[in-house]
Motif scaffolding. Structure first.
Motif, PDB file in Angstrom:
ATOM      1  N   ARG A 164       0.819  -1.207   0.000  1.00  0.00           N
ATOM      2  CA  ARG A 164       0.000   0.000   0.000  1.00  0.00           C
ATOM      3  C   ARG A 164       0.853   1.256   0.000  1.00  0.00           C
ATOM      4  N   ARG A 165       1.934   1.192   0.769  1.00  0.00           N
ATOM      5  CA  ARG A 165       2.801   2.379   0.874  1.00  0.00           C
ATOM      6  C   ARG A 165       3.445   2.727  -0.461  1.00  0.00           C
ATOM      7  N   TYR A 166       3.752   1.696  -1.263  1.00  0.00           N
ATOM      8  CA  TYR A 166       4.481   1.951  -2.504  1.00  0.00           C
ATOM      9  C   TYR A 166       3.582   2.036  -3.735  1.00  0.00           C
ATOM     10  N   ALA A 167       2.436   1.362  -3.683  1.00  0.00           N
ATOM     11  CA  ALA A 167       1.600   1.296  -4.886  1.00  0.00           C
ATOM     12  C   ALA A 167       0.748   2.547  -5.028  1.00  0.00           C
ATOM     13  N   PRO A 168       0.470   2.930  -6.272  1.00  0.00           N
ATOM     14  CA  PRO A 168      -0.332   4.132  -6.479  1.00  0.00           C
ATOM     15  C   PRO A 168      -1.806   3.916  -6.121  1.00  0.00           C
ATOM     16  N   ASP A 169      -2.280   2.680  -6.190  1.00  0.00           N
ATOM     17  CA  ASP A 169      -3.680   2.432  -5.828  1.00  0.00           C
ATOM     18  C   ASP A 169      -3.841   1.017  -5.285  1.00  0.00           C
ATOM     19  N   ILE A 170      -5.030   0.742  -4.797  1.00  0.00           N
ATOM     20  CA  ILE A 170      -5.297  -0.556  -4.164  1.00  0.00           C
ATOM     21  C   ILE A 170      -5.098  -1.709  -5.147  1.00  0.00           C
ATOM     22  N   GLU A 171      -5.559  -1.501  -6.381  1.00  0.00           N
ATOM     23  CA  GLU A 171      -5.455  -2.574  -7.372  1.00  0.00           C
ATOM     24  C   GLU A 171      -4.006  -2.997  -7.577  1.00  0.00           C
ATOM     25  N   GLN A 172      -3.155  -1.996  -7.734  1.00  0.00           N
ATOM     26  CA  GLN A 172      -1.738  -2.321  -7.948  1.00  0.00           C
ATOM     27  C   GLN A 172      -1.120  -2.932  -6.702  1.00  0.00           C
ATOM     28  N   ALA A 173      -1.589  -2.463  -5.542  1.00  0.00           N
ATOM     29  CA  ALA A 173      -1.078  -3.038  -4.292  1.00  0.00           C
ATOM     30  C   ALA A 173      -1.419  -4.524  -4.224  1.00  0.00           C
ATOM     31  N   ARG A 174      -2.616  -4.877  -4.658  1.00  0.00           N
ATOM     32  CA  ARG A 174      -3.026  -6.289  -4.685  1.00  0.00           C
ATOM     33  C   ARG A 174      -2.101  -7.087  -5.603  1.00  0.00           C
ATOM     34  N   ASP A 175      -1.886  -6.540  -6.789  1.00  0.00           N
ATOM     35  CA  ASP A 175      -1.024  -7.249  -7.757  1.00  0.00           C
ATOM     36  C   ASP A 175       0.366  -7.477  -7.184  1.00  0.00           C
ATOM     37  N   ILE A 176       0.890  -6.422  -6.542  1.00  0.00           N
ATOM     38  CA  ILE A 176       2.245  -6.545  -5.997  1.00  0.00           C
ATOM     39  C   ILE A 176       2.265  -7.581  -4.872  1.00  0.00           C
ATOM     40  N   LEU A 177       1.213  -7.582  -4.065  1.00  0.00           N
ATOM     41  CA  LEU A 177       1.159  -8.555  -2.969  1.00  0.00           C
ATOM     42  C   LEU A 177       1.149  -9.984  -3.530  1.00  0.00           C
ATOM     43  N   GLN A 178       0.317 -10.195  -4.539  1.00  0.00           N
ATOM     44  CA  GLN A 178       0.214 -11.536  -5.117  1.00  0.00           C
ATOM     45  C   GLN A 178       1.524 -11.968  -5.777  1.00  0.00           C
ATOM     46  N   GLU A 179       2.040 -11.128  -6.657  1.00  0.00           N
ATOM     47  CA  GLU A 179       3.272 -11.492  -7.369  1.00  0.00           C
ATOM     48  C   GLU A 179       4.449 -11.574  -6.415  1.00  0.00           C
ATOM     49  N   GLY A 180       4.440 -10.687  -5.400  1.00  0.00           N
ATOM     50  CA  GLY A 180       5.528 -10.677  -4.417  1.00  0.00           C
ATOM     51  C   GLY A 180       5.623 -11.998  -3.676  1.00  0.00           C
ATOM     52  N   PHE A 181       4.466 -12.532  -3.270  1.00  0.00           N
ATOM     53  CA  PHE A 181       4.508 -13.809  -2.543  1.00  0.00           C
ATOM     54  C   PHE A 181       4.967 -14.947  -3.449  1.00  0.00           C
ATOM     55  N   ILE A 182       4.568 -14.876  -4.714  1.00  0.00           N
ATOM     56  CA  ILE A 182       5.022 -15.937  -5.637  1.00  0.00           C
ATOM     57  C   ILE A 182       6.545 -15.883  -5.776  1.00  0.00           C
ATOM     58  N   VAL A 183       7.072 -14.658  -5.889  1.00  0.00           N
ATOM     59  CA  VAL A 183       8.534 -14.520  -5.981  1.00  0.00           C
ATOM     60  C   VAL A 183       9.192 -15.021  -4.693  1.00  0.00           C
ATOM     61  N   VAL A 184       8.588 -14.680  -3.554  1.00  0.00           N
ATOM     62  CA  VAL A 184       9.145 -15.139  -2.273  1.00  0.00           C
ATOM     63  C   VAL A 184       9.244 -16.663  -2.257  1.00  0.00           C
TER      64      VAL A 184
END
Lengths: 455, 191
Positions: B36-56
């Motif tokens: 949330r802190r880095y993404a411009p909106d909620i939608e992008q924050a969701r995408d980053i959360l999802q892709e981030g966990f896959i990368v993790v």
């Protein structure tokens, strides 16, 4: 009141650096779906890579046998049958000696002293399958028996094989196209340890320096061999260090060689077969037949006549050449063939690699030194499309060092596994034979393929 | 539920989906705030959360136990957000809205009250910052990175990083003041 820079920074840092807020619902389910999907894609990639590896190895295997066939075909095409090859019942006379040779049905050559005018040509020649020894001899009484099929099984029939290369090629493909699942490869990253299993067909030849290099080049041909093994890799950032154990076969083909069998007790040709056999000298050393009944010769190449365990003398060479060129030997049936000298090395590679491209695919330059221990050496003759061991090369160096250069490409297909493609050039730094006046350095090219696994 | 983080990490390394789920539930809320802190909106924050966990989950074998696991994860999410920003930076128009404010009219609060902003309010404020200010402020103030590193990560000059930080602070001060004033007003009305 919040006004100073530090206060603002601290406010946000203190409040938000460890703050958690409920994540959107159903997010885990989405992540799980994506992970499952990725796993499926990874499996497909593994199968595709395995299929590609098998296809590569199969195609190289086909290339290997096709290469062998071509080499044999060349020999067959260029070769003009020597007087010594005769059809059953055919006659051949020698003007110089006044002898008449006649091929009998049991595969023996009868040599008769005749008084009439010699014809000096082969009559009624055609490639034949020889009849069984049980059938009666239809010629005059043989004076001497020169060959015995028992001492060299399959020897006479190989002439027929020589004339049927086309059909043989197909037979070869059908019967000998063996897929060798050579390596059980594995994968890749930095500050990490990998285990790699690779194998390659090799194009092996040599560089020879010396007086007779040009002559030798005419008769000696490259051979297709193989190398396989495993190595451990330590990777740190862009650099890699690897060490392992490989079995590497180096080889050399010698074309247009004639094998002649000699009865052990038969010494009227000026050869004391009780004590020595004839040997062929080539750039890698002296090929000494392991059987005394066998002469390996090529009068156009360099023929050596060597006492066991003695170094070759030019005097010996000249004498033997004269003897071989002498008329007595001309009528001995000989088998045209090509020899393959094989040198099997246990190789300990110590290679250094710099990866100049490191994205999804890693590409690096390799260089290193390989220590080679000669495990065994044998010389094979192509007889009836089979390799029959006929002897060994003498005085080979048991330890050699090879300089290696190459390119390494690692294509990942899972987290831990990578497919490796490594074209590599290997050059032996020391001369292959320690007693030879010729300075011969084998070399090889090969594309190693395999799998690398992260340990 | 009382599994130690090390055990869960070991399970994830083996590809155990139950361990992955545990890891997700253990860190999802905190990583959501990072997104949330880095993404411009909620939608992008969701995408980053999802892709981030896959990368993790894919890169978890690279975590060698040096330093905190959460810090390692956080860097992955931040890098993903930055990558996303770099991809879309051309779409963001350069903001010069600071002209809207003058230093004079920014928050001079006479009242020395002790109103405390909630985390959610502060998060909203950060999320409302223009993209580049948001990234620079996050990296400098919360992640405590230097201007040199920030400049390198965002592909900007150190000077730009400093000026973005200055503007971000001005923006936040303004927002804080507005919020504060609004609350004061509401309190007065209520009285």
């Amino acid at each position: 009141m919040i006004d100073s820079r530090d206060e603002i920074d601290r406010l946000f840092r203190d409040k938000l650096s460890d703050y958690g807020e409920e994540a959107p619902p159903y997010m885990w389910e989405k992540i799980e779906d994506r992970l499952r999907q990725k796993r499926r894609i990874r499996m497909v990639r593994i199968w595709v890579a395995l299929a590609a590896s098998i296809a590569l190895i199969v195609s190289m295997g086909v290339g290997y046998y096709f290469g062998q066939y071509r080499a044999k075909q060349q020999v067959a095409d260029k070769y003009t049958y020597p007087e010594s090859i005769m059809a059953v019942g055919s006659e051949q006379s020698s003007a110089e000696t006044g002898q008449l040779s006649k091929m009998t049905k049991d595969g023996e050559v009868a040599v008769q002293q005749v008084a009439h005018e010699p014809v000096n040509r082969v009559t009624n020649y055609q490639p034949v399958a020889l009849a069984s020894p049980a059938e009666p001899v239809d010629s005059g009484a043989p004076v001497k028996e020169i060959t015995t099929s028992a001492s060299f099984p399959g020897y006479m029939n190989s002439r027929q094989g020589l004339c049927q290369q086309n059909s043989l090629y197909h037979t070869l493909l059908a019967e000998r196209m063996i897929v060798e699942p050579e390596e059980k490869p594995k994968d890749s990253a930095h500050g990490q340890v990998f285990l790699a299993f690779t194998a390659a067909p090799l194009y092996a030849y040599r560089v020879v320096n010396g007086a007779q290099a040009a002559t030798l080049d005419e008769f000696e041909k490259p051979a297709v061999t193989f190398s396989a093994g495993m190595h451990a890799i330590y990777a740190s950032r862009r650099f890699q260090l690897s060490m392992g154990l490989y079995f590497t076969r180096m080889a050399l083909r010698i074309d247009k060689v004639v094998l002649r069998e000699v009865a052990q007790t038969y010494d009227s040709y000026g050869i004391n077969t009780d004590q020595q056999s004839a040997a062929l000298l080539n750039s890698s050393g002296t090929i000494q037949p392991t059987t005394r009944e066998l002469i390996v010769s090529n009068t156009e190449l360099v023929v050596a006549y060597q006492y066991p365990d003695q170094t070759l003398s030019q005097h010996g060479v000249d004498n033997f050449k004269a003897s071989l060129m002498g008329e007595n030997l001309r009528n001995m049936p000989g088998e045209l063939t090509s020899l393959t000298q094989q040198f099997n090395y246990l190789e300990i590679p110590l290679n250094f690699q710099y990866n100049f491209y490191q994205r999804r695919i890693t590409v690096g330059l390799q260089t290193g030194i390989n220590a080679n221990l000669l495990a065994s050496n044998s010389t094979y003759a192509e007889i009836e499309d089979q390799q029959t061991k006929i002897g060994q090369t003498h005085h080979l160096r048991t330890f050699n060092l090879a300089a290696v250069m190459g390119i390494s490409v690692a294509i990942p297909f899972t987290q831990r596994l990578s497919f490796l493609v490594e074209p590599r050039f290997r050059y032996y730094l020391l001369s292959v034979n320690r007693n030879m006046p010729l300075d011969t350095h084998p070399y090889s090219y090969g594309i190693y393929t395999g799998i690398r696994v992260r340990y | 539920m009382t599994d130690r983080v090390e055990e869960i990490i070991a399970g994830c390394r083996k590809g155990d989906s139950r361990a992955q789920e545990k890891l997700y539930h253990m860190f999802a809320n905190r990583m959501w705030v990072v997104c949330r802190r880095y993404a411009p909106d909620i939608e992008q924050a969701r995408d980053i959360l999802q892709e981030g966990f896959i990368v993790v989950f894919e890169k978890i074998h690279q975590y060698r136990g040096n330093g905190s696991f959460e810090g390692w994860m956080r860097r992955i999410f931040i890098n993903m957000a930055l990558a996303e920003y770099r991809k879309k930076r051309l779409l963001y128009c350069e903001t010069n809205e600071l002209q809207l404010y003058s230093r004079k009219e920014s928050f001079e609060h006479e009242e020395e009250d002790t109103y405390e902003f909630s985390e959610a309010e502060l998060l909203e404020m950060i999320a409302s910052l223009p993209p580049q200010y948001r990234l620079v402020f996050n990296l400098y103030a919360i992640e405590e990175m230097s201007h040199k590193d920030i400049a390198q990560m965002l592909g900007i000059s150190e000077g730009t990083s400093k000026s973005n930080l200055f503007r971000a602070r001005e923006w936040l001060k303004k927002k804080l003041a507005e919020k504060h004033a609004g609350i004061q007003k509401a309190l007065k009305v209520k009285w």
